[in-house]
Design a protein around this motif. Structure first.
Motif, PDB file in Angstrom:
ATOM      1  N   LEU A   1       0.826  -1.210   0.000  1.00 34.33           N
ATOM      2  CA  LEU A   1       0.000   0.000   0.000  1.00 34.33           C
ATOM      3  C   LEU A   1       0.857   1.256   0.000  1.00 34.33           C
ATOM      4  O   LEU A   1       2.038   1.220   0.403  1.00 34.33           O
ATOM      5  N   SER A   2       0.282   2.351  -0.404  1.00 35.02           N
ATOM      6  CA  SER A   2       0.956   3.646  -0.275  1.00 35.02           C
ATOM      7  C   SER A   2       1.241   3.880   1.209  1.00 35.02           C
ATOM      8  O   SER A   2       0.359   3.677   2.053  1.00 35.02           O
ATOM      9  N   GLY A   3       2.460   4.239   1.526  1.00 33.67           N
ATOM     10  CA  GLY A   3       2.827   4.486   2.922  1.00 33.67           C
ATOM     11  C   GLY A   3       3.257   3.237   3.669  1.00 33.67           C
ATOM     12  O   GLY A   3       3.618   3.301   4.849  1.00 33.67           O
ATOM     13  N   SER A   4       3.254   2.086   2.984  1.00 35.31           N
ATOM     14  CA  SER A   4       3.649   0.850   3.684  1.00 35.31           C
ATOM     15  C   SER A   4       5.152   0.834   3.966  1.00 35.31           C
ATOM     16  O   SER A   4       5.611   0.136   4.879  1.00 35.31           O
ATOM     17  N   GLY A   5       5.916   1.571   3.163  1.00 36.52           N
ATOM     18  CA  GLY A   5       7.364   1.630   3.404  1.00 36.52           C
ATOM     19  C   GLY A   5       8.208   1.128   2.241  1.00 36.52           C
ATOM     20  O   GLY A   5       9.415   0.947   2.385  1.00 36.52           O
ATOM     21  N   LYS A   6       7.591   0.942   1.076  1.00 33.85           N
ATOM     22  CA  LYS A   6       8.332   0.425  -0.094  1.00 33.85           C
ATOM     23  C   LYS A   6       9.567   1.279  -0.386  1.00 33.85           C
ATOM     24  O   LYS A   6      10.678   0.768  -0.491  1.00 33.85           O
TER      25      LYS A   6
ATOM     26  N   THR B   1      11.078   3.656   1.418  1.00 34.17           N
ATOM     27  CA  THR B   1      12.009   3.775   2.551  1.00 34.17           C
ATOM     28  C   THR B   1      12.882   2.524   2.642  1.00 34.17           C
ATOM     29  O   THR B   1      14.117   2.630   2.765  1.00 34.17           O
ATOM     30  N   ILE B   2      12.252   1.358   2.561  1.00 36.56           N
ATOM     31  CA  ILE B   2      13.012   0.110   2.719  1.00 36.56           C
ATOM     32  C   ILE B   2      13.894  -0.129   1.492  1.00 36.56           C
ATOM     33  O   ILE B   2      15.071  -0.489   1.625  1.00 36.56           O
ATOM     34  N   ALA B   3      13.336   0.105   0.301  1.00 37.79           N
ATOM     35  CA  ALA B   3      14.131  -0.107  -0.922  1.00 37.79           C
ATOM     36  C   ALA B   3      15.364   0.805  -0.911  1.00 37.79           C
ATOM     37  O   ALA B   3      16.467   0.387  -1.272  1.00 37.79           O
TER      38      ALA B   3
ATOM     39  N   SER C   1      -2.216   6.259   9.181  1.00 34.48           N
ATOM     40  CA  SER C   1      -1.763   7.145  10.266  1.00 34.48           C
ATOM     41  C   SER C   1      -0.375   7.710   9.946  1.00 34.48           C
ATOM     42  O   SER C   1      -0.057   8.825  10.333  1.00 34.48           O
ATOM     43  N   ARG C   2       0.448   6.940   9.162  1.00 33.03           N
ATOM     44  CA  ARG C   2       1.727   7.519   8.705  1.00 33.03           C
ATOM     45  C   ARG C   2       1.469   8.661   7.724  1.00 33.03           C
ATOM     46  O   ARG C   2       2.061   9.717   7.820  1.00 33.03           O
ATOM     47  N   ASP C   3       0.661   8.379   6.734  1.00 36.39           N
ATOM     48  CA  ASP C   3       0.276   9.310   5.666  1.00 36.39           C
ATOM     49  C   ASP C   3       1.386  10.304   5.308  1.00 36.39           C
ATOM     50  O   ASP C   3       1.194  11.527   5.402  1.00 36.39           O
ATOM     51  N   PRO C   4       2.575   9.769   4.845  1.00 39.85           N
ATOM     52  CA  PRO C   4       3.732  10.642   4.677  1.00 39.85           C
ATOM     53  C   PRO C   4       3.529  11.778   3.671  1.00 39.85           C
ATOM     54  O   PRO C   4       4.183  12.812   3.762  1.00 39.85           O
ATOM     55  N   LYS C   5       2.600  11.575   2.720  1.00 36.31           N
ATOM     56  CA  LYS C   5       2.401  12.628   1.697  1.00 36.31           C
ATOM     57  C   LYS C   5       1.032  13.306   1.833  1.00 36.31           C
ATOM     58  O   LYS C   5       0.650  14.100   0.968  1.00 36.31           O
ATOM     59  N   GLY C   6       0.297  12.932   2.877  1.00 32.73           N
ATOM     60  CA  GLY C   6      -1.028  13.538   3.091  1.00 32.73           C
ATOM     61  C   GLY C   6      -2.068  13.082   2.070  1.00 32.73           C
ATOM     62  O   GLY C   6      -3.120  13.717   1.901  1.00 32.73           O
TER      63      GLY C   6
ATOM     64  N   GLN D   1       8.261  -4.619  12.228  1.00 30.88           N
ATOM     65  CA  GLN D   1       9.724  -4.691  12.157  1.00 30.88           C
ATOM     66  C   GLN D   1      10.317  -3.292  11.979  1.00 30.88           C
ATOM     67  O   GLN D   1       9.704  -2.433  11.349  1.00 30.88           O
ATOM     68  N   SER D   2      11.542  -3.122  12.495  1.00 33.45           N
ATOM     69  CA  SER D   2      12.237  -1.854  12.261  1.00 33.45           C
ATOM     70  C   SER D   2      12.764  -1.842  10.825  1.00 33.45           C
ATOM     71  O   SER D   2      12.883  -2.904  10.187  1.00 33.45           O
ATOM     72  N   ILE D   3      13.117  -0.683  10.330  1.00 35.67           N
ATOM     73  CA  ILE D   3      13.649  -0.568   8.966  1.00 35.67           C
ATOM     74  C   ILE D   3      14.920  -1.424   8.846  1.00 35.67           C
ATOM     75  O   ILE D   3      15.100  -2.160   7.874  1.00 35.67           O
ATOM     76  N   GLU D   4      15.792  -1.350   9.842  1.00 33.11           N
ATOM     77  CA  GLU D   4      17.052  -2.120   9.807  1.00 33.11           C
ATOM     78  C   GLU D   4      16.796  -3.623   9.759  1.00 33.11           C
ATOM     79  O   GLU D   4      17.472  -4.359   9.056  1.00 33.11           O
ATOM     80  N   ASP D   5      15.789  -4.060  10.500  1.00 35.27           N
ATOM     81  CA  ASP D   5      15.385  -5.482  10.488  1.00 35.27           C
ATOM     82  C   ASP D   5      14.942  -5.914   9.098  1.00 35.27           C
ATOM     83  O   ASP D   5      15.303  -6.996   8.625  1.00 35.27           O
ATOM     84  N   CYS D   6      14.136  -5.073   8.471  1.00 33.09           N
ATOM     85  CA  CYS D   6      13.626  -5.371   7.120  1.00 33.09           C
ATOM     86  C   CYS D   6      14.807  -5.481   6.161  1.00 33.09           C
ATOM     87  O   CYS D   6      14.872  -6.399   5.338  1.00 33.09           O
ATOM     88  N   VAL D   7      15.761  -4.555   6.273  1.00 32.42           N
ATOM     89  CA  VAL D   7      16.928  -4.551   5.380  1.00 32.42           C
ATOM     90  C   VAL D   7      17.735  -5.837   5.593  1.00 32.42           C
ATOM     91  O   VAL D   7      18.128  -6.497   4.628  1.00 32.42           O
TER      92      VAL D   7
HETATM   93  N1  LIG Z   1       9.563  -0.309   9.574  1.00 32.63           N
HETATM   94  C1  LIG Z   1       9.340   0.648   8.665  1.00 32.63           C
HETATM   95  N2  LIG Z   1       9.585   0.414   7.366  1.00 32.63           N
HETATM   96  C2  LIG Z   1       9.355   1.360   6.428  1.00 32.63           C
HETATM   97  N3  LIG Z   1       8.889   2.602   6.694  1.00 32.63           N
HETATM   98  C3  LIG Z   1       8.624   2.901   7.978  1.00 32.63           C
HETATM   99  C4  LIG Z   1       8.829   1.940   9.002  1.00 32.63           C
HETATM  100  N4  LIG Z   1       8.465   2.507  10.165  1.00 32.63           N
HETATM  101  C5  LIG Z   1       8.058   3.757   9.872  1.00 32.63           C
HETATM  102  N5  LIG Z   1       8.157   4.018   8.556  1.00 32.63           N
HETATM  103  C6  LIG Z   1       7.786   5.302   7.914  1.00 32.63           C
HETATM  104  O1  LIG Z   1       6.670   5.060   7.061  1.00 32.63           O
HETATM  105  C7  LIG Z   1       6.717   5.891   5.896  1.00 32.63           C
HETATM  106  C8  LIG Z   1       6.681   5.025   4.660  1.00 32.63           C
HETATM  107  O2  LIG Z   1       6.654   5.849   3.516  1.00 32.63           O
HETATM  108  P1  LIG Z   1       7.198   5.380   2.109  1.00 32.63           P
HETATM  109  O3  LIG Z   1       8.494   4.683   2.256  1.00 32.63           O
HETATM  110  O4  LIG Z   1       7.127   6.574   1.199  1.00 32.63           O
HETATM  111  O5  LIG Z   1       6.098   4.290   1.693  1.00 32.63           O
HETATM  112  P2  LIG Z   1       5.643   3.834   0.237  1.00 32.63           P
HETATM  113  O6  LIG Z   1       6.819   3.984  -0.681  1.00 32.63           O
HETATM  114  O7  LIG Z   1       5.205   2.426   0.407  1.00 32.63           O
HETATM  115  O8  LIG Z   1       4.520   4.765  -0.131  1.00 32.63           O
HETATM  116  C9  LIG Z   1       8.004   6.703   5.992  1.00 32.63           C
HETATM  117  O9  LIG Z   1       7.706   7.963   6.539  1.00 32.63           O
HETATM  118  C10 LIG Z   1       8.868   5.866   6.969  1.00 32.63           C
HETATM  119  O10 LIG Z   1       9.794   6.648   7.693  1.00 32.63           O
END
Ligand SMILES: Nc1ncnc2c1ncn2[C@@H]1O[C@H](COP(=O)(O)OP(=O)(O)O)[C@@H](O)[C@H]1O
Ligand SMILES: Nc1ncnc2c1ncn2[C@@H]1O[C@H](COP(=O)(O)OS(=O)(=O)O)[C@@H](OP(=O)(O)O)[C@H]1O
Length: 203
Positions: free
Chosen positions: A35-40, A42-44, A139-144, A179-185
């Protein structure tokens, strides 16, 4: 539709395996979906940074960025999303041929489109499901954007009034609201190492 009946495939002298030997890596596509905001993104990004530190040649194709250029003629109706993913999959195929470890961060909501991408790339396709509840994404809604979608300012928003079909059998599942971002990586890098895509020169 233009068909390629007068088009002939040209073989090249230098092939994928030659490029891979130069780069000392096996090319692969890490196909993030969620989903949008899932973290794709950020993790990638974090995975790409780690791979760069390990001396790997990578390229990240990100939904928002590709929609600024190659796919700027496409919107978010079903047929445009299908075409979006079809083009990205073809680009990935070229990047695989180039020997590059490729990461994609597209919602890619439809299972059939991800399956087509998998068919195109065979065993070089690694589906990474970034699992995160709609509630957490919202609830993250990074881009509103969720706020705008709920207010009816954006139509066809994934998870609100446009479907997201969860992967059934992804190679990797990341639970980004646990999971934390580092864990995912770590999970993803360990998967690549276990599959022999490159050697960890730091070991
Ligand atoms: N474990 C996590 N993995 C990825 N993002 C996380 C995590 N915890 C919090 N976040 C936050 O969630 C948001 C994810 O946004 P984004 O990476 O743009 O998602 P997407 O690309 O899926 O739309 C970021 O603000 C990021 O900092
Ligand atoms: N209607 C609608 N639905 C979903 N997303 C929307 C929409 N409108 C704009 N956006 C923004 O576009 C990004 C998703 O583009 P993608 O190319 O990844 O989408 S898709 O794979 O074709 O479904 C998505 O990026 P991410 O939040 O990084 O996923 C949004 O920022």
């Amino acid at each position: 539709m233009i068909h390629g009946k007068n088009i002939v495939w040209h073989d090249t002298n230098i092939k994928q395996e030659d490029r891979e030997a130069l780069l000392q890596q096996k090319s692969v596509v890490l196909w993030f979906t969620g989903l949008s905001g899932s973290g794709k993104s950020t993790i990638a990004n974090a995975v790409e940074k780690r791979l760069a530190a390990l001396g790997r040649l990578t390229y990240l194709l990100d939904g928002d960025n590709v929609r600024h250029g190659l796919n700027k003629d496409l919107g978010f109706g079903v047929s445009d999303r299908v075409e979006n993913i079809r083009r990205i999959a073809e680009v990935c195929k070229l990047f695989l041929d180039a020997g590059i470890i490729t990461l994609t961060a597209f919602i890619s909501p439809l299972a059939a489109d991800r399956e087509n991408a998998r068919q195109l790339m065979g065993d070089r396709f690694i589906e990474v499901f970034v699992d995160c509840s709609l509630k957490a994404c919202e609830s993250r809604d990074p881009k509103g954007l969720y706020k705008k979608a709920r207010a009816g300012e954006i139509k066809d928003f994934t998870g609100i009034d446009s479907p997201y079909e969860k992967p059934v059998n992804p190679e990797i599942v990341i639970i980004s609201d646990k999971q934390s971002i580092e864990d995912c990586v770590d999970d993803i890098i360990n998967y690549l190492l276990a599959q022999g895509h490159f050697k960890d020169v730091t070991l």
